[in-house]
Every structure is written in C-alpha cells, then in structure tokens.
Design a protein around this motif. Structure first.
Motif, PDB file in Angstrom:
ATOM      1  N   GLU A  65       0.824  -1.207   0.000  1.00 17.77           N
ATOM      2  CA  GLU A  65       0.000   0.000   0.000  1.00 17.77           C
ATOM      3  C   GLU A  65       0.860   1.260   0.000  1.00 17.77           C
ATOM      4  OE1 GLU A  65      -3.607   2.107   2.588  1.00 17.77           O
ATOM      5  OE2 GLU A  65      -2.655   0.253   3.285  1.00 17.77           O
ATOM      6  N   GLY A  66       0.575   2.129  -0.966  1.00 20.23           N
ATOM      7  CA  GLY A  66       1.296   3.388  -1.050  1.00 20.23           C
ATOM      8  C   GLY A  66       2.641   3.304  -1.725  1.00 20.23           C
ATOM      9  N   ALA A  67       3.090   2.094  -2.045  1.00 22.65           N
ATOM     10  CA  ALA A  67       4.421   1.939  -2.627  1.00 22.65           C
ATOM     11  C   ALA A  67       4.403   1.307  -4.010  1.00 22.65           C
ATOM     12  CB  ALA A  67       5.302   1.106  -1.708  1.00 22.65           C
ATOM     13  N   GLY A  68       3.378   0.533  -4.328  1.00 25.72           N
ATOM     14  CA  GLY A  68       3.341  -0.157  -5.607  1.00 25.72           C
ATOM     15  C   GLY A  68       2.028  -0.890  -5.780  1.00 25.72           C
ATOM     16  N   TYR A  69       1.961  -1.704  -6.832  1.00 25.97           N
ATOM     17  CA  TYR A  69       0.711  -2.321  -7.232  1.00 25.97           C
ATOM     18  C   TYR A  69       0.864  -3.822  -7.464  1.00 25.97           C
ATOM     19  CZ  TYR A  69      -0.549   2.529  -8.134  1.00 25.97           C
ATOM     20  OH  TYR A  69      -0.775   3.863  -7.999  1.00 25.97           O
ATOM     21  N   ILE A  70      -0.257  -4.507  -7.336  1.00 27.23           N
ATOM     22  CA  ILE A  70      -0.375  -5.911  -7.693  1.00 27.23           C
ATOM     23  C   ILE A  70      -1.056  -5.968  -9.050  1.00 27.23           C
ATOM     24  CG2 ILE A  70      -1.341  -8.149  -7.047  1.00 27.23           C
ATOM     25  CD1 ILE A  70      -1.567  -6.911  -4.145  1.00 27.23           C
ATOM     26  N   ALA A  71      -0.498  -6.717  -9.973  1.00 29.05           N
ATOM     27  CA  ALA A  71      -1.110  -6.879 -11.293  1.00 29.05           C
ATOM     28  C   ALA A  71      -1.754  -8.260 -11.380  1.00 29.05           C
ATOM     29  CB  ALA A  71      -0.069  -6.710 -12.399  1.00 29.05           C
ATOM     30  N   LEU A  72      -2.982  -8.282 -11.875  1.00 30.44           N
ATOM     31  CA  LEU A  72      -3.742  -9.526 -11.990  1.00 30.44           C
ATOM     32  C   LEU A  72      -3.981  -9.826 -13.464  1.00 30.44           C
ATOM     33  CD1 LEU A  72      -5.257 -11.768 -10.432  1.00 30.44           C
ATOM     34  CD2 LEU A  72      -7.293 -10.314 -10.515  1.00 30.44           C
ATOM     35  N   PRO A  73      -3.361 -10.895 -14.008  1.00 29.07           N
ATOM     36  CA  PRO A  73      -3.480 -11.191 -15.434  1.00 29.07           C
ATOM     37  C   PRO A  73      -4.589 -12.202 -15.746  1.00 29.07           C
ATOM     38  CG  PRO A  73      -1.749 -12.548 -14.502  1.00 29.07           C
ATOM     39  CD  PRO A  73      -2.346 -11.754 -13.349  1.00 29.07           C
ATOM     40  N   THR A  74      -5.145 -12.098 -16.948  1.00 32.47           N
ATOM     41  CA  THR A  74      -6.041 -13.158 -17.420  1.00 32.47           C
ATOM     42  C   THR A  74      -5.238 -14.410 -17.747  1.00 32.47           C
ATOM     43  OG1 THR A  74      -5.863 -12.383 -19.722  1.00 32.47           O
ATOM     44  CG2 THR A  74      -7.690 -11.519 -18.403  1.00 32.47           C
ATOM     45  N   ALA A  75      -4.049 -14.217 -18.285  1.00 36.78           N
ATOM     46  CA  ALA A  75      -3.147 -15.311 -18.687  1.00 36.78           C
ATOM     47  C   ALA A  75      -1.852 -14.652 -19.138  1.00 36.78           C
ATOM     48  CB  ALA A  75      -3.763 -16.138 -19.815  1.00 36.78           C
ATOM     49  N   ASN A  76      -0.926 -15.440 -19.665  1.00 37.36           N
ATOM     50  CA  ASN A  76       0.211 -14.875 -20.390  1.00 37.36           C
ATOM     51  C   ASN A  76       0.801 -15.942 -21.296  1.00 37.36           C
ATOM     52  OD1 ASN A  76       2.220 -16.392 -18.979  1.00 37.36           O
ATOM     53  ND2 ASN A  76       2.589 -14.760 -17.499  1.00 37.36           N
ATOM     54  N   HIS A  77       1.941 -15.652 -21.892  1.00 39.01           N
ATOM     55  CA  HIS A  77       2.564 -16.524 -22.874  1.00 39.01           C
ATOM     56  C   HIS A  77       3.083 -17.822 -22.275  1.00 39.01           C
ATOM     57  CE1 HIS A  77       5.643 -14.235 -20.879  1.00 39.01           C
ATOM     58  NE2 HIS A  77       6.557 -15.108 -21.268  1.00 39.01           N
ATOM     59  N   ASP A  78       3.159 -17.919 -20.948  1.00 42.88           N
ATOM     60  CA  ASP A  78       3.709 -19.100 -20.290  1.00 42.88           C
ATOM     61  C   ASP A  78       2.652 -20.045 -19.729  1.00 42.88           C
ATOM     62  OD1 ASP A  78       6.441 -18.768 -20.683  1.00 42.88           O
ATOM     63  OD2 ASP A  78       6.682 -17.511 -18.910  1.00 42.88           O
ATOM     64  N   PHE A  79       1.406 -19.613 -19.638  1.00 50.05           N
ATOM     65  CA  PHE A  79       0.380 -20.506 -19.115  1.00 50.05           C
ATOM     66  C   PHE A  79      -0.932 -20.326 -19.863  1.00 50.05           C
ATOM     67  CE2 PHE A  79       0.200 -16.740 -16.451  1.00 50.05           C
ATOM     68  CZ  PHE A  79      -1.131 -16.548 -16.107  1.00 50.05           C
ATOM     69  N   SER A  80      -1.823 -21.263 -19.679  1.00 47.86           N
ATOM     70  CA  SER A  80      -3.001 -21.379 -20.527  1.00 47.86           C
ATOM     71  C   SER A  80      -3.967 -20.216 -20.363  1.00 47.86           C
ATOM     72  CB  SER A  80      -3.726 -22.691 -20.230  1.00 47.86           C
ATOM     73  OG  SER A  80      -2.839 -23.782 -20.334  1.00 47.86           O
ATOM     74  N   ARG A  81      -4.740 -20.002 -21.388  1.00 48.69           N
ATOM     75  CA  ARG A  81      -5.705 -18.907 -21.405  1.00 48.69           C
ATOM     76  C   ARG A  81      -6.876 -19.180 -20.470  1.00 48.69           C
ATOM     77  NH1 ARG A  81      -5.293 -15.319 -25.526  1.00 48.69           N
ATOM     78  NH2 ARG A  81      -3.793 -15.728 -27.198  1.00 48.69           N
ATOM     79  N   LEU A  82      -7.689 -18.127 -20.249  1.00 44.04           N
ATOM     80  CA  LEU A  82      -8.917 -18.313 -19.484  1.00 44.04           C
ATOM     81  C   LEU A  82      -9.787 -19.401 -20.114  1.00 44.04           C
ATOM     82  CD1 LEU A  82     -10.117 -14.692 -18.579  1.00 44.04           C
ATOM     83  CD2 LEU A  82      -9.263 -16.440 -17.011  1.00 44.04           C
ATOM     84  N   ALA A  83      -9.884 -19.384 -21.436  1.00 39.36           N
ATOM     85  CA  ALA A  83     -10.679 -20.390 -22.144  1.00 39.36           C
ATOM     86  C   ALA A  83      -9.822 -21.637 -22.349  1.00 39.36           C
ATOM     87  CB  ALA A  83     -11.175 -19.849 -23.477  1.00 39.36           C
ATOM     88  N   THR A  84      -9.763 -22.458 -21.318  1.00 43.62           N
ATOM     89  CA  THR A  84      -8.930 -23.654 -21.326  1.00 43.62           C
ATOM     90  C   THR A  84      -9.753 -24.855 -20.914  1.00 43.62           C
ATOM     91  OG1 THR A  84      -6.896 -22.471 -20.811  1.00 43.62           O
ATOM     92  CG2 THR A  84      -6.944 -24.788 -20.235  1.00 43.62           C
ATOM     93  N   PRO A  86      -5.308  -4.538 -13.876  1.00 45.62           N
ATOM     94  CA  PRO A  86      -5.721  -5.637 -14.750  1.00 45.62           C
ATOM     95  C   PRO A  86      -4.785  -5.772 -15.941  1.00 45.62           C
ATOM     96  CG  PRO A  86      -7.103  -3.724 -15.137  1.00 45.62           C
ATOM     97  CD  PRO A  86      -6.177  -3.359 -14.001  1.00 45.62           C
ATOM     98  N   ALA A  87      -4.478  -7.015 -16.307  1.00 48.97           N
ATOM     99  CA  ALA A  87      -3.612  -7.282 -17.452  1.00 48.97           C
ATOM    100  C   ALA A  87      -4.310  -8.289 -18.359  1.00 48.97           C
ATOM    101  CB  ALA A  87      -2.257  -7.823 -16.993  1.00 48.97           C
ATOM    102  N   VAL A  88      -4.686  -7.853 -19.557  1.00 50.09           N
ATOM    103  CA  VAL A  88      -5.401  -8.695 -20.510  1.00 50.09           C
ATOM    104  C   VAL A  88      -4.401  -9.270 -21.502  1.00 50.09           C
ATOM    105  CG1 VAL A  88      -7.210  -8.765 -22.269  1.00 50.09           C
ATOM    106  CG2 VAL A  88      -7.463  -7.269 -20.267  1.00 50.09           C
ATOM    107  N   TYR A  89      -4.358 -10.581 -21.600  1.00 50.80           N
ATOM    108  CA  TYR A  89      -3.496 -11.234 -22.582  1.00 50.80           C
ATOM    109  C   TYR A  89      -4.207 -11.199 -23.928  1.00 50.80           C
ATOM    110  CZ  TYR A  89      -0.396 -14.833 -24.560  1.00 50.80           C
ATOM    111  OH  TYR A  89       0.504 -15.535 -25.324  1.00 50.80           O
ATOM    112  N   TYR A  90      -3.480 -10.826 -24.983  1.00 51.30           N
ATOM    113  CA  TYR A  90      -4.102 -10.624 -26.289  1.00 51.30           C
ATOM    114  C   TYR A  90      -5.025 -11.795 -26.647  1.00 51.30           C
ATOM    115  CZ  TYR A  90      -1.447 -14.182 -28.842  1.00 51.30           C
ATOM    116  OH  TYR A  90      -0.959 -15.388 -29.306  1.00 51.30           O
ATOM    117  N   GLY A  91      -6.193 -11.475 -27.153  1.00 48.03           N
ATOM    118  CA  GLY A  91      -7.152 -12.505 -27.559  1.00 48.03           C
ATOM    119  C   GLY A  91      -8.087 -12.952 -26.467  1.00 48.03           C
TER     120      GLY A  91
END
Length: 550
Positions: free
Chosen positions: A319-338, A360-365
């Motif tokens: 808090e006050g120093a940085g952020y947590i990023a929450l991804p849908t997926a990325n190039h190393d693990f499976s997509r939401l639609a798995t 929020p981090a949206v993986y392309y597609g």
C-alpha cells in the motif's frame, strides 16, 4: 508496510494488454507478426480502452526460447522490423494515449550474444558465471576457454554474473556482488534501459526478476540491486514503470518495482493464489504441481478465500508503494478459455478482473475468448514438459472470419503457429458487430472502471460474501457480484454466514452500505443476470453485476 516512494502518475489507472508479437498481426505476409502489424491494430486497443501495452521480447535473437534468448539488447529482431519501425509504433501508440513497455531479460543472454562468445574464449572475462570444475547444472564451455558456465533457464541462456550473496571456499567461482563482472552487468542494465527509454518506451516488464543474484536468501542482495536501479530510474526517467515477473508482489515492490504480477508458478506461496482462482493450467502442467478445484469452476467446487487471503496480505505490504497486477493469462500458461471452460464463463472473470483493486492485465485474444489450443508442435522452445506446451497460448490473434483469421496473408503452412481450426472460433470483427459479445462486455467494464475511480486499483474493498457468489463493495459506494458457477445463488443482504444459501460461504455480518435486510437502493451500472431486490442478491449462473449504492 513498504515505505511510500514516487512513481509514474499514470500507473494507478493503467489497463495493461500483453502482446506476443510473433502472432498478433502480420503486415508483410511472412507468417510472423511484426511492429507494423501491431500499429495497424492500435485502433482496436484504443477502442477497447487499453492504455498500456507490454510486448514480449522483440530484440535480436536466435529464438531458441521465443526471444527470451537475446543476442543484441539494442536492436530489434529483423522479423519485426528495425528500430525505426519500433519507434514509429511507439509514436503512433502515444498519439492514441497508449504507452509501450518492452520485456527486459535481465538475468541472461543468448549463448550467441557477443558478450558470451567473447567470454567463452577469455578466462579473464567475468560477465558470466564460470567454474573450472564440473558443477551440477552447469554446461561445458563451447569455446577455447576451459570450464563450465551456469545457465539461467535453458542451456542456451547463460546466466549473467550479478554475483553471489554467499561465498564458499570450495566454490571459488562465486564472485561477490561488487566484483568487476557484476558491476559491469549492472551498468549495462542502465545503458540498455536508458537507450530504449530515450526512444520513447514507457518502461519494462522484467523477466525472471528475482534470478539475478545467486544463492540470495530472502533476496536481500537482489533487492539492493533493483533498488539501486529504481533510484536511478526515479532520478532520470521518473515517468517510466518497472513491472516484475516475480510472483511475490510484496517482495518485488519492496525491492523497487512499481508492480508485480500474481503468477501461476513458483510453488504454493507464489502460484497457488492465481491457480486457485482461475486454474488456467487445467490439463497442461500437472507434473509441476497439485491443483485443486478453482473458484472459477462451473460446478462451484472452489473457494475465493485462497486468493483473497494472498491479495490482502500483499496489498497491506504494498500500500502506497506499488501495485499488484492480476493477469487473465500470459505466454507461459493457458488462457482463461482452457479445457472445459466455456465462453459463457468468461464474462464473470472479467468482471472480477476489472473491478478488483489490482492492475488488470489482458493477454491478447482473451478479450474475445480465444482458447488454449492443445496438441501443437514444439515451437521456439515452447515445450517445458510432457504435458506443458506453451504454444497453445501463443496462437495467432483472431481478427476476422476467413483464412488465417485475418492474422496473415501467408499460406497456412508458413504461419508461426496454426490458427485455431474450430469453425466457431471467436474473432474481433464478428464480436465488434455484436453488442452482446464478450468483447463489448470487456470494453464496457474497462470504461466503467475509468469513469468510476472507486472501482480502480486505489479504491477500498470490503468482501461481503466469500462464496458463490462473491460479493464485495468498492470505495463504500459500489456493489459487485460475481457468480462463476453454473448454478444460481442467493445471498441475503447483510446476512450472517449461517443465513447464506451457499453452504461454503462466509458472509460479513455488516449490511451493505446503502442496504438493509428489507431492501437496497442500488443503480445498475453493468449487469448480466444479477438482481438486488427484496433484501437479497439473486445471481443466475455465470453472472455478474456492478451497482452503485444510492
């Protein structure tokens, strides 16, 4: 709590979008994506509401690990275009209010990098980690220099020498963090970052950020290294951002990063929170860990509590120093639609992603529900195990119906990876024309987040029901309901846990602000299948609702 320190003023409102450049858009018909192809689709990103794009490594490389094996940090790979093409992309994106981040591979190079080629011939070169005797995990020298070098991931990725936190008399090759080689590598990182920031890039996502200093209990020396770089960045490029691939936001932010991602790997402490939420890896990586039912399970066999506890702990420390990023997926693990997850289950996932106090981090597609594609060939080092092939999450972006899904004019056999062969595959053009599509849902939720800052990364959150559905308030003003299971659920407003209809639920005994046990005054902002009426919340299967409390 981590002490407050300055950061880019734009970061708090950022919505990230990750692009795997090989398969996003091919402008010249060679079957591989490129900078010009990305530039041609900036309108899609701007329309969607994205303001920050992270590109996977696009530097010169032999591509034995999809570009994470870099042979020249200061030159793009010709497959994508030249430096002038990248600069043109950055400028075109800037005009649309979009910032571009590069992927900085800080802990290793390719074994074809000139630094390594020189080190393999010169016993006095200490840019990499060398032993004169065999060591488990080390690789034999490919040059005239006798000995063995330490890889950082694949054998073709020799670890840059940032020193060891602890020395050992029987391992004289362990250099201190202040030795000549580590000092040279720290200086090189600044030079690389300064070069690209000077050309208009907005910052970096740092690959394997915790891997630099070796044998470093508690990451003490690694944190000193990144803190030193952050101090330099704050002085010279105060609007540039550093994202870590660390998987421990509290540790990464304390080490100087502006943000870190919850990741799917790294053992229970690092990977379980994200896996317990989405379990994107269903059916792909069981040899790496045991995975129980996730919360976004159609049968309702999971719980959000593991994620909530991990987020709460990390949020208190960052808090006050940085952020947590929450991804849908990325190039190393499976997509939401798995695996068995269907398209109708995706909207509730985005509702959580875009209303929770993270970046929020949206993986392309993922915004159209592209699926993980199993059974693909090993492509540029994509296979990491018998049941772990990352290629399934790297397939071409599906822009339109028809040949190659609009990704490329090349013959299908020349594509970097095959397009999803399913006739019912989603695509941008079709969903753009359908206001009920997932694409429009994501766009509405992004716009809602931007127009109501209390739904963003900085607003407060209070969980009211940690079962099915998940119910929480944001900034004391917004009510969010997410039901990711197939069956409907009913929750009395302000009920105790014993009064909730979900058997595994935990409910705050405090009534929702603006609501009472007899009813609530709410204004729907974006709702699919949720009603607040008669003193209770009724959520249909695979539903979500965002309301303003009046």
């Amino acid at each position: 709590m981590t002490s407050t320190r300055p950061g880019p003023d734009w970061l708090a409102d950022a919505v990230l979008y990750q692009i795997y450049p090989q398969t996003f858009a091919d402008s010249d018909g060679d079957g591989i994506g490129d900078f010009a192809g990305i530039a041609e689709h900036l309108d899609h990103l701007a329309w969607l509401g994205v303001d920050t794009v992270w590109l996977n490594p696009c530097f010169a490389s032999p591509f034995r690990d999809a570009g994470y094996d870099i042979s020249d940090y200061l030159a793009p790979a010709p497959r994508y275009g030249g430096t002038e093409d990248l600069v043109a992309l950055v400028e075109a994106a800037r005009r649309k209010g979009i910032r571009i981040l590069l992927d900085l591979v800080a802990g290793h190079t390719s074994d074809r990098h000139p630094w390594f080629l020189a080190a393999a011939e010169d016993p006095g070169d200490h840019r990499y980690i060398w032993s004169g005797t065999p060591v488990d995990g080390f690789v034999a020298s490919p040059g005239s220099r006798p000995g063995w070098y330490r890889p950082n991931f694949f054998d073709c990725q020799p670890a840059l020498n940032f020193g060891y936190a602890r020395s050992r008399s029987d391992q004289p090759w362990r250099q201190s963090v202040d030795a000549e080689g580590p000092r040279a590598n720290r200086a090189a990182l600044r030079e690389i970052m300064s070069h690209w920031l000077g050309l208009g890039l907005a910052g970096f996502r740092v690959d394997m950020a915790s891997s630099l200093v070796k044998d470093d209990p508690g990451f003490t020396e690694t944190a000193k290294l990144w803190t030193e770089l952050r101090d330099w960045l704050d002085r010279t490029h105060p609007q540039a951002a550093l994202f870590a691939e660390w998987g421990e936001p509290a540790t990464a932010v304390a080490a100087g990063f502006h943000a870190d991602f919850f990741l799917q790997f790294g053992g229970p402490d690092k990977g379980l929170p994200l896996r317990s939420l989405f379990n994107n890896n269903a059916g792909t990586v069981e040899e790496f860990w045991q995975q129980g039912a996730c919360y976004f399970d159609a049968e309702g066999r999971g719980t959000p509590q593991v994620f909530l506890d991990a987020w709460r702990s990390a949020a208190e420390l960052t808090e006050g120093a940085g952020y947590i990023a929450l991804p849908t997926a990325n190039h190393d693990f499976s997509r939401l639609a798995t695996g068995p997850r269907t398209a109708e289950q995706l909207a509730p996932a985005f509702a959580l992603l875009l209303t929770w106090p993270t970046l929020p981090a949206v993986y392309y597609g993922d915004e159209i529900g592209m699926r993980y594609l199993p059974g693909l060939p090993d492509t540029e080092g994509s296979v990491l195990g018998p049941r772990y092939n990352r290629a399934g999450s790297r397939t071409p972006m599906q822009w339109a119906p028809g040949p190659n899904a609009g990704f490329s004019t090349a013959p299908a056999e020349r594509l970097y990876l095959p397009v999803d062969p399913d006739r019912g595959r989603p695509d941008v053009a079709t969903q753009r024309a359908d206001p009920t599509s997932l694409l429009h849902t994501v766009r509405r939720l992004v716009a809602l987040r931007r127009s109501h800052p209390g739904l963003g990364a900085g607003g407060s959150v209070e969980v009211r029901h940690a079962g099915y559905p998940l119910v929480y308030t944001r900034a004391g003003r917004y009510l969010v309901v997410v039901n990711p299971r197939r069956d409907p659920a009913v929750v009395p407003l302000g009920a105790s846990s014993s009064e909730a209809s979900s058997s595994d639920a935990s409910v705050s005994g405090t009534p929702v602000s603006g609501a009472s046990s007899s009813g609530a005054v709410v204004r729907p902002l974006d709702v699919q299948g949720v009603r607040v009426t008669g003193g209770e919340i009724r959520a249909e299967g695979f539903s979500y609702g965002v309301f303003e409390l009046l």
